[in-house]
Write an enzyme that holds these catalytic residues in place. Sequence first.
Site, PDB file in Angstrom:
ATOM      1  N   ARG A   1      99.761 -28.902  10.483  1.00 56.89           N
ATOM      2  CA  ARG A   1      99.617 -28.612   8.565  1.00 56.89           C
ATOM      3  C   ARG A   1     101.094 -28.708   8.256  1.00 56.89           C
ATOM      4  NH1 ARG A   1      96.489 -24.748  11.252  1.00 56.89           N
ATOM      5  NH2 ARG A   1      94.703 -25.059  10.658  1.00 56.89           N
TER       6      ARG A   1
ATOM      7  N   LYS B   1     106.322 -37.615  -2.851  1.00 57.87           N
ATOM      8  CA  LYS B   1     104.302 -38.171  -2.921  1.00 57.87           C
ATOM      9  C   LYS B   1     104.307 -38.756  -1.635  1.00 57.87           C
ATOM     10  CE  LYS B   1     103.213 -38.028  -7.534  1.00 57.87           C
ATOM     11  NZ  LYS B   1     102.516 -38.848  -9.228  1.00 57.87           N
TER      12      LYS B   1
ATOM     13  N   GLU C   1     111.423 -50.958 -11.026  1.00 59.01           N
ATOM     14  CA  GLU C   1     111.574 -49.902 -11.104  1.00 59.01           C
ATOM     15  C   GLU C   1     112.824 -48.804 -11.770  1.00 59.01           C
ATOM     16  OE1 GLU C   1     109.485 -47.584 -10.144  1.00 59.01           O
ATOM     17  OE2 GLU C   1     107.945 -48.469  -9.079  1.00 59.01           O
TER      18      GLU C   1
ATOM     19  N   LYS D   1     115.753 -39.035 -10.827  1.00 59.79           N
ATOM     20  CA  LYS D   1     114.253 -38.973 -10.080  1.00 59.79           C
ATOM     21  C   LYS D   1     114.469 -37.362  -9.738  1.00 59.79           C
ATOM     22  CE  LYS D   1     109.923 -39.648  -7.663  1.00 59.79           C
ATOM     23  NZ  LYS D   1     109.487 -41.144  -6.973  1.00 59.79           N
TER      24      LYS D   1
ATOM     25  N   GLU E   1     103.960 -32.748 -10.499  1.00 58.69           N
ATOM     26  CA  GLU E   1     102.887 -32.934 -11.713  1.00 58.69           C
ATOM     27  C   GLU E   1     102.530 -32.616 -12.442  1.00 58.69           C
ATOM     28  OE1 GLU E   1     102.412 -37.389 -10.482  1.00 58.69           O
ATOM     29  OE2 GLU E   1     101.343 -37.124 -12.134  1.00 58.69           O
TER      30      GLU E   1
ATOM     31  N   ARG F   1     106.780 -35.048 -14.790  1.00 60.09           N
ATOM     32  CA  ARG F   1     106.743 -36.541 -13.854  1.00 60.09           C
ATOM     33  C   ARG F   1     106.113 -37.599 -14.197  1.00 60.09           C
ATOM     34  NH1 ARG F   1     107.596 -34.915  -7.256  1.00 60.09           N
ATOM     35  NH2 ARG F   1     107.049 -37.336  -7.009  1.00 60.09           N
TER      36      ARG F   1
ATOM     37  N   ASN G   1     105.382 -42.835 -14.356  1.00 61.08           N
ATOM     38  CA  ASN G   1     104.888 -43.439 -14.134  1.00 61.08           C
ATOM     39  C   ASN G   1     104.215 -44.607 -14.781  1.00 61.08           C
ATOM     40  OD1 ASN G   1     103.104 -42.686 -12.429  1.00 61.08           O
ATOM     41  ND2 ASN G   1     101.893 -40.904 -13.178  1.00 61.08           N
TER      42      ASN G   1
ATOM     43  N   HIS H   1     103.223 -48.068 -14.075  1.00 59.07           N
ATOM     44  CA  HIS H   1     102.454 -48.029 -13.046  1.00 59.07           C
ATOM     45  C   HIS H   1     100.936 -47.755 -13.118  1.00 59.07           C
ATOM     46  CE1 HIS H   1     105.951 -47.488 -11.914  1.00 59.07           C
ATOM     47  NE2 HIS H   1     105.141 -46.836 -10.861  1.00 59.07           N
TER      48      HIS H   1
ATOM     49  N   HIS I   1      99.428 -50.058 -10.940  1.00 58.00           N
ATOM     50  CA  HIS I   1      98.292 -50.492  -9.792  1.00 58.00           C
ATOM     51  C   HIS I   1      97.107 -50.654  -9.654  1.00 58.00           C
ATOM     52  CE1 HIS I   1      99.965 -46.349  -8.487  1.00 58.00           C
ATOM     53  NE2 HIS I   1     101.160 -47.216  -8.389  1.00 58.00           N
TER      54      HIS I   1
ATOM     55  N   HIS J   1     103.961 -54.172  -5.837  1.00 56.72           N
ATOM     56  CA  HIS J   1     104.354 -53.182  -6.555  1.00 56.72           C
ATOM     57  C   HIS J   1     105.686 -53.021  -7.122  1.00 56.72           C
ATOM     58  CE1 HIS J   1     103.690 -48.071  -7.707  1.00 56.72           C
ATOM     59  NE2 HIS J   1     105.545 -48.709  -6.915  1.00 56.72           N
TER      60      HIS J   1
HETATM   61  N1  LIG Z   1     105.614 -42.127  -2.844  1.00 55.77           N
HETATM   62  C1  LIG Z   1     105.866 -42.393  -4.748  1.00 55.77           C
HETATM   63  O1  LIG Z   1     106.453 -41.804  -5.123  1.00 55.77           O
HETATM   64  C2  LIG Z   1     106.174 -43.822  -4.496  1.00 55.77           C
HETATM   65  C3  LIG Z   1     106.653 -44.440  -5.835  1.00 55.77           C
HETATM   66  C4  LIG Z   1     106.539 -45.407  -5.953  1.00 55.77           C
HETATM   67  C5  LIG Z   1     106.261 -46.426  -4.886  1.00 55.77           C
HETATM   68  N2  LIG Z   1     105.224 -46.067  -3.889  1.00 55.77           N
HETATM   69  C6  LIG Z   1     104.711 -46.955  -2.583  1.00 55.77           C
HETATM   70  O2  LIG Z   1     105.888 -48.051  -2.203  1.00 55.77           O
HETATM   71  C7  LIG Z   1     105.703 -48.957  -1.932  1.00 55.77           C
HETATM   72  C8  LIG Z   1     106.010 -50.469  -1.824  1.00 55.77           C
HETATM   73  O3  LIG Z   1     106.901 -49.941  -0.723  1.00 55.77           O
HETATM   74  P1  LIG Z   1     108.501 -51.092  -1.040  1.00 55.77           P
HETATM   75  O4  LIG Z   1     108.474 -52.159  -2.071  1.00 55.77           O
HETATM   76  O5  LIG Z   1     109.252 -50.359  -0.128  1.00 55.77           O
HETATM   77  O6  LIG Z   1     107.543 -52.088   0.076  1.00 55.77           O
HETATM   78  P2  LIG Z   1     107.335 -52.412   1.511  1.00 55.77           P
HETATM   79  O7  LIG Z   1     107.678 -50.852   2.459  1.00 55.77           O
HETATM   80  O8  LIG Z   1     105.818 -53.499   1.736  1.00 55.77           O
HETATM   81  O9  LIG Z   1     108.521 -52.968   2.265  1.00 55.77           O
HETATM   82  C9  LIG Z   1     108.686 -54.431   1.745  1.00 55.77           C
HETATM   83  C10 LIG Z   1     108.764 -55.459   2.331  1.00 55.77           C
HETATM   84  O10 LIG Z   1     110.185 -55.547   3.064  1.00 55.77           O
HETATM   85  C11 LIG Z   1     110.518 -55.319   4.291  1.00 55.77           C
HETATM   86  N3  LIG Z   1     111.645 -53.946   4.502  1.00 55.77           N
HETATM   87  C12 LIG Z   1     112.087 -53.570   4.523  1.00 55.77           C
HETATM   88  N4  LIG Z   1     113.448 -52.675   4.120  1.00 55.77           N
HETATM   89  C13 LIG Z   1     113.363 -54.651   4.692  1.00 55.77           C
HETATM   90  C14 LIG Z   1     115.388 -54.703   4.664  1.00 55.77           C
HETATM   91  N5  LIG Z   1     116.440 -53.927   4.513  1.00 55.77           N
HETATM   92  N6  LIG Z   1     115.866 -55.746   5.427  1.00 55.77           N
HETATM   93  C15 LIG Z   1     114.227 -56.633   5.422  1.00 55.77           C
HETATM   94  N7  LIG Z   1     113.159 -56.740   5.673  1.00 55.77           N
HETATM   95  C16 LIG Z   1     113.035 -55.375   4.539  1.00 55.77           C
HETATM   96  C17 LIG Z   1     109.006 -54.507   4.532  1.00 55.77           C
HETATM   97  O11 LIG Z   1     108.932 -54.835   6.032  1.00 55.77           O
HETATM   98  C18 LIG Z   1     108.274 -54.914   4.132  1.00 55.77           C
HETATM   99  O12 LIG Z   1     107.267 -56.479   4.435  1.00 55.77           O
HETATM  100  C19 LIG Z   1     104.092 -48.613  -2.242  1.00 55.77           C
HETATM  101  O13 LIG Z   1     102.563 -48.801  -1.156  1.00 55.77           O
HETATM  102  C20 LIG Z   1     103.552 -48.067  -3.477  1.00 55.77           C
HETATM  103  O14 LIG Z   1     102.469 -47.324  -3.307  1.00 55.77           O
HETATM  104  C21 LIG Z   1     105.241 -45.054  -3.667  1.00 55.77           C
END
Ligand SMILES: NC(=O)c1ccc[n+]([C@@H]2O[C@H](COP(=O)([O-])OP(=O)(O)OC[C@H]3O[C@@H](n4cnc5c(N)ncnc54)[C@H](O)[C@@H]3O)[C@@H](O)[C@H]2O)c1
Length: 376
Positions: A121, A143, A185, A228, A238, A243, A247, A250, A254, A266
Amino acid sequence: MESIQVALAENSYEISIAPGNLDRLGSKCRELNLGHKVMVVSNPTVFGLYGDRAISALSQANFEVSYCELPDGERYKTLESIGHIYDQAGDRGLERSSTLVALGGGVIGDMTGFAAATWLRGINVVQVPTTLLAMVDSSIGGKTGVNHPKGKNLIGAFHQPRLVLTDPQVLATLPQREFRAGMAEAIKYAIIGDPQLFEQLERAAGLGQSQIDAQLLSTILTRSARAKAEIVSKDEHELTGLRATLNYGHTIGHAIENVTGYAINHGEAVALGMAAAGQIAVKLQLWTSGEAQRQNTVIRKADLQIELPPQIDLAQIVKTLQSDKKVQAGKGIFILPSQIGATETISYERSNPTEKLVSDALIEQVLTAMLPITSP
Ligand SMILES: NC(=O)c1ccc[n+]([C@@H]2O[C@H](COP(=O)([O-])OP(=O)(O)OC[C@H]3O[C@@H](n4cnc5c(N)ncnc54)[C@H](O)[C@@H]3O)[C@@H](O)[C@H]2O)c1
């Protein structure tokens, strides 16, 4: 070195941004009085590059450290992967005082956060973002979640980290495509609330390259994280609509990710979503076409697309929008820019043709205009 506070009613936390921070992971966690057991969650790509440093920093601070490996990629952002984290957490005997460290991009961060929100939990999570996107956005704000075949991030929870530890040096190994995705972003923050940042992005060269000027990178990281943090502090769950401004780009983004089976990542989808939302704002006479053009120029400068792939199924995008978390009974909201640095929240009523509302027909019209022109 930058230290930004995410000020919350309960459980405020620090975003620490500094070159070399990865080696301070252990000492920073120690300062928080976290329990003895820590499990690092990562994927083979990131762990291969930075795992040893993270583990050694934690071990030197006398934590009992274990490692949980998940496969790399958005398609593994599933409940099955969460099950794997639970299995490892059980095998390692993680307790309520224990901590998961998310070492990776947004995919690892979202999944580790969700596992931490639900194991026993709720246990501690520390975010160590390694992509630009995770540094400026996903690691901050609590999130967490995973995807469902019916849509992105449909399963999740709010669970704030105890610490966000950002080390910009790790971006040196990030593939250019991922760097550009994170820049989408940063452009979003500029459009929704930071005209000064926007002007800096407009003036900058090589926005899509990780060899970007170090000073500009530092500005992008701190201004985005501050923006942020401020929004999350005022509207953690939100509830007030503030907040939701995050989006911007987005909603359609999405849907594009989902329809393309995440072939468009993304950040790339957010760039397309911002281009579409910008055009919707222009059509609703909320925004000038001149400013929408400036936005698109900056998006292109970051080597991001504002044109949809030719084969994309527009009807499917509109259908996917209907299962968006924020749409209920065919009604939802759209965040649209009214000027660079300000947004308005406009109702989305799927079949309502009233001029002041976003409708399915308007979205389809705008997306059609974003398809590449093919010769007859
Ligand atoms: N929680 C939130 O508020 C929020 C906000 C925006 C996006 N997201 C989520 O984030 C995700 C996308 O994240 P992302 O763009 O970071 O993608 P990701 O986590 O898939 O990373 C992208 C690629 O880069 C590689 N990588 C990461 N760091 C590296 C480094 N320093 N050197 C070499 N390779 C590296 C990873 O292994 C992967 O292959 C989506 O699922 C999206 O929904 C969440």
